[in-house]
Write a protein that holds these residues in place. Structure first.
Motif, PDB file in Angstrom:
ATOM      1  N   ILE A  93       0.837  -1.202   0.000  1.00 27.92           N
ATOM      2  CA  ILE A  93       0.000   0.000   0.000  1.00 27.92           C
ATOM      3  C   ILE A  93       0.869   1.248   0.000  1.00 27.92           C
ATOM      4  N   ILE A  94       1.847   1.299   0.899  1.00 31.13           N
ATOM      5  CA  ILE A  94       2.725   2.479   0.976  1.00 31.13           C
ATOM      6  C   ILE A  94       3.418   2.705  -0.363  1.00 31.13           C
ATOM      7  N   SER A  95       3.955   1.628  -0.942  1.00 32.75           N
ATOM      8  CA  SER A  95       4.697   1.785  -2.198  1.00 32.75           C
ATOM      9  C   SER A  95       3.777   2.145  -3.360  1.00 32.75           C
ATOM     10  N   SER A  96       2.628   1.479  -3.466  1.00 31.59           N
ATOM     11  CA  SER A  96       1.750   1.766  -4.613  1.00 31.59           C
ATOM     12  C   SER A  96       1.185   3.181  -4.541  1.00 31.59           C
ATOM     13  N   VAL A  97       0.846   3.652  -3.340  1.00 36.25           N
ATOM     14  CA  VAL A  97       0.350   5.022  -3.219  1.00 36.25           C
ATOM     15  C   VAL A  97       1.445   6.019  -3.588  1.00 36.25           C
ATOM     16  N   TYR A  98       2.672   5.762  -3.119  1.00 38.29           N
ATOM     17  CA  TYR A  98       3.772   6.680  -3.442  1.00 38.29           C
ATOM     18  C   TYR A  98       4.002   6.727  -4.950  1.00 38.29           C
ATOM     19  N   ALA A 163      12.045   6.087  -1.687  1.00 39.80           N
ATOM     20  CA  ALA A 163      10.811   6.312  -2.449  1.00 39.80           C
ATOM     21  C   ALA A 163      10.987   7.490  -3.405  1.00 39.80           C
ATOM     22  N   GLU A 164      11.581   8.551  -2.911  1.00 38.14           N
ATOM     23  CA  GLU A 164      11.807   9.730  -3.759  1.00 38.14           C
ATOM     24  C   GLU A 164      12.741   9.393  -4.919  1.00 38.14           C
ATOM     25  N   ALA A 165      13.814   8.662  -4.631  1.00 39.73           N
ATOM     26  CA  ALA A 165      14.767   8.298  -5.685  1.00 39.73           C
ATOM     27  C   ALA A 165      14.116   7.371  -6.718  1.00 39.73           C
ATOM     28  N   ILE A 166      13.347   6.402  -6.271  1.00 39.55           N
ATOM     29  CA  ILE A 166      12.667   5.487  -7.199  1.00 39.55           C
ATOM     30  C   ILE A 166      11.629   6.255  -8.017  1.00 39.55           C
ATOM     31  N   GLY A 167      10.924   7.191  -7.380  1.00 38.45           N
ATOM     32  CA  GLY A 167       9.971   8.036  -8.106  1.00 38.45           C
ATOM     33  C   GLY A 167      10.654   8.834  -9.209  1.00 38.45           C
ATOM     34  N   ARG A 168      11.852   9.363  -8.914  1.00 38.59           N
ATOM     35  CA  ARG A 168      12.605  10.102  -9.943  1.00 38.59           C
ATOM     36  C   ARG A 168      12.987   9.187 -11.104  1.00 38.59           C
ATOM     37  N   GLU A 177       6.018   1.468 -13.609  1.00 34.34           N
ATOM     38  CA  GLU A 177       5.280   1.564 -12.347  1.00 34.34           C
ATOM     39  C   GLU A 177       5.306   0.259 -11.558  1.00 34.34           C
ATOM     40  N   THR A 178       5.159  -0.849 -12.244  1.00 34.32           N
ATOM     41  CA  THR A 178       5.129  -2.146 -11.562  1.00 34.32           C
ATOM     42  C   THR A 178       6.456  -2.421 -10.868  1.00 34.32           C
ATOM     43  N   ALA A 179       7.552  -2.235 -11.586  1.00 35.37           N
ATOM     44  CA  ALA A 179       8.874  -2.485 -11.004  1.00 35.37           C
ATOM     45  C   ALA A 179       9.168  -1.497  -9.886  1.00 35.37           C
ATOM     46  N   ALA A 180       8.808  -0.246 -10.080  1.00 34.39           N
ATOM     47  CA  ALA A 180       9.058   0.773  -9.056  1.00 34.39           C
ATOM     48  C   ALA A 180       8.319   0.422  -7.771  1.00 34.39           C
ATOM     49  N   SER A 181       7.047   0.079  -7.885  1.00 32.18           N
ATOM     50  CA  SER A 181       6.238  -0.244  -6.716  1.00 32.18           C
ATOM     51  C   SER A 181       6.739  -1.511  -6.031  1.00 32.18           C
ATOM     52  N   ALA A 182       7.038  -2.547  -6.813  1.00 29.41           N
ATOM     53  CA  ALA A 182       7.500  -3.820  -6.235  1.00 29.41           C
ATOM     54  C   ALA A 182       8.827  -3.660  -5.516  1.00 29.41           C
ATOM     55  N   ASN A 183       9.743  -2.909  -6.101  1.00 28.16           N
ATOM     56  CA  ASN A 183      11.049  -2.739  -5.467  1.00 28.16           C
ATOM     57  C   ASN A 183      10.982  -1.851  -4.239  1.00 28.16           C
ATOM     58  N   LEU A 184      10.135  -0.842  -4.278  1.00 32.02           N
ATOM     59  CA  LEU A 184       9.961  -0.024  -3.081  1.00 32.02           C
ATOM     60  C   LEU A 184       9.330  -0.854  -1.965  1.00 32.02           C
ATOM     61  N   ALA A 185       8.336  -1.662  -2.286  1.00 36.03           N
ATOM     62  CA  ALA A 185       7.716  -2.538  -1.275  1.00 36.03           C
ATOM     63  C   ALA A 185       8.742  -3.497  -0.686  1.00 36.03           C
ATOM     64  N   ALA A 186       9.604  -4.055  -1.524  1.00 32.91           N
ATOM     65  CA  ALA A 186      10.642  -4.965  -1.044  1.00 32.91           C
ATOM     66  C   ALA A 186      11.607  -4.256  -0.095  1.00 32.91           C
ATOM     67  N   LEU A 187      11.968  -3.024  -0.432  1.00 33.32           N
ATOM     68  CA  LEU A 187      12.844  -2.242   0.463  1.00 33.32           C
ATOM     69  C   LEU A 187      12.167  -1.995   1.810  1.00 33.32           C
ATOM     70  N   ILE A 188      10.881  -1.709   1.772  1.00 32.39           N
ATOM     71  CA  ILE A 188      10.143  -1.461   3.006  1.00 32.39           C
ATOM     72  C   ILE A 188      10.144  -2.713   3.871  1.00 32.39           C
ATOM     73  N   VAL A 189       9.807  -3.854   3.291  1.00 28.27           N
ATOM     74  CA  VAL A 189       9.771  -5.105   4.053  1.00 28.27           C
ATOM     75  C   VAL A 189      11.154  -5.423   4.609  1.00 28.27           C
ATOM     76  N   ASP A 190      12.189  -5.309   3.771  1.00 31.61           N
ATOM     77  CA  ASP A 190      13.546  -5.620   4.218  1.00 31.61           C
ATOM     78  C   ASP A 190      14.022  -4.680   5.324  1.00 31.61           C
ATOM     79  N   SER A 191      13.520  -3.446   5.310  1.00 28.90           N
ATOM     80  CA  SER A 191      13.931  -2.481   6.335  1.00 28.90           C
ATOM     81  C   SER A 191      13.290  -2.753   7.688  1.00 28.90           C
ATOM     82  N   VAL A 192      12.110  -3.345   7.670  1.00 28.93           N
ATOM     83  CA  VAL A 192      11.342  -3.530   8.917  1.00 28.93           C
ATOM     84  C   VAL A 192      11.403  -4.952   9.428  1.00 28.93           C
TER      85      VAL A 192
END
Length: 194
Positions: A93-98, A163-168, A177-192
């Motif tokens: 959700i966080i990644s797809s909204v961003y 998120a900002e860097a991936i958005g750029r 969009e698919t790759a950007a969202s999936a990779n951001l989500a993966a970073l979020i999960v790996d960080s937490v």
């Protein structure tokens, strides 16, 4: 587009109309063309009305930046309401909204940010926006974290930067969009999920 004669609006409605008109100018002509005089002419109002709402060109650009951030925050809060209590779902959700917000207004935001680079008020506004975003994602990810709150805040700060860097990268056409969202989500999960 020719200016139209504007009818009398209440102050909040007039401000919303001016913001929308400013976004049109920004998309069509770029940040350099966005002046209060041009805005007033395009919106069909007098220059004093534009100045009353924003004070300066910088004030207008900061208001546009805040409108973009408010829209993003509203979308994120709405999407997180009733979200499954699973880290993967919240990260998605966080990644797809961003990424959706980057697609919707990323070029506008970058133009605004570039036009105000070095402006003290914009720096303060951006810092507050970043702090608010970090707090929002920290609150959403907190239930899944097994680390101290200060460490989670720092990781959420890193997530916001990623998120900002991936958005750029997306805006530049270097990913989709698919790759950007999936990779951001993966970073979020790996960080937490440690």
């Amino acid at each position: 587009m020719a200016p139209t004669k504007s009818r009398k609006l209440a102050k909040p409605e007039r401000r919303a109309q001016l913001i929308e008109t400013a976004k049109e100018i920004l998309r069509e002509c770029g940040a350099d063309a966005l002046t209060l005089g041009h805005l007033a002419e395009r919106a069909g109002v007098s220059k004093p009305i534009a100045y009353e709402h924003f004070g300066t060109r910088e004030g207008l650009l900061i208001a546009l930046s805040q409108e973009i951030e408010d829209r993003h925050t509203t979308k994120l809060q709405a999407a997180l309401t009733g979200a499954p209590k699973e880290l993967d779902a919240v990260a998605d959700i966080i990644s797809s909204v961003y990424i959706d917000c980057a697609v919707d207004s990323g070029e506008e935001w970058q133009a605004i940010s570039g036009a105000l680079r070095g402006n003290a008020d914009m720096i303060a506004t951006q810092q507050q926006q970043a702090d608010d975003y970090v707090a929002a994602i920290q609150a959403a990810l907190g239930p899944f974290a097994k680390i101290p709150a200060d460490d989670l805040r720092l990781r959420c700060t890193g997530i916001a930067g990623a998120a900002e860097a991936i958005g750029r990268e997306l805006i530049r056409g270097r990913t989709n969009e698919t790759a950007a969202s999936a990779n951001l989500a993966a970073l979020i999960v790996d960080s937490v999920d440690v």
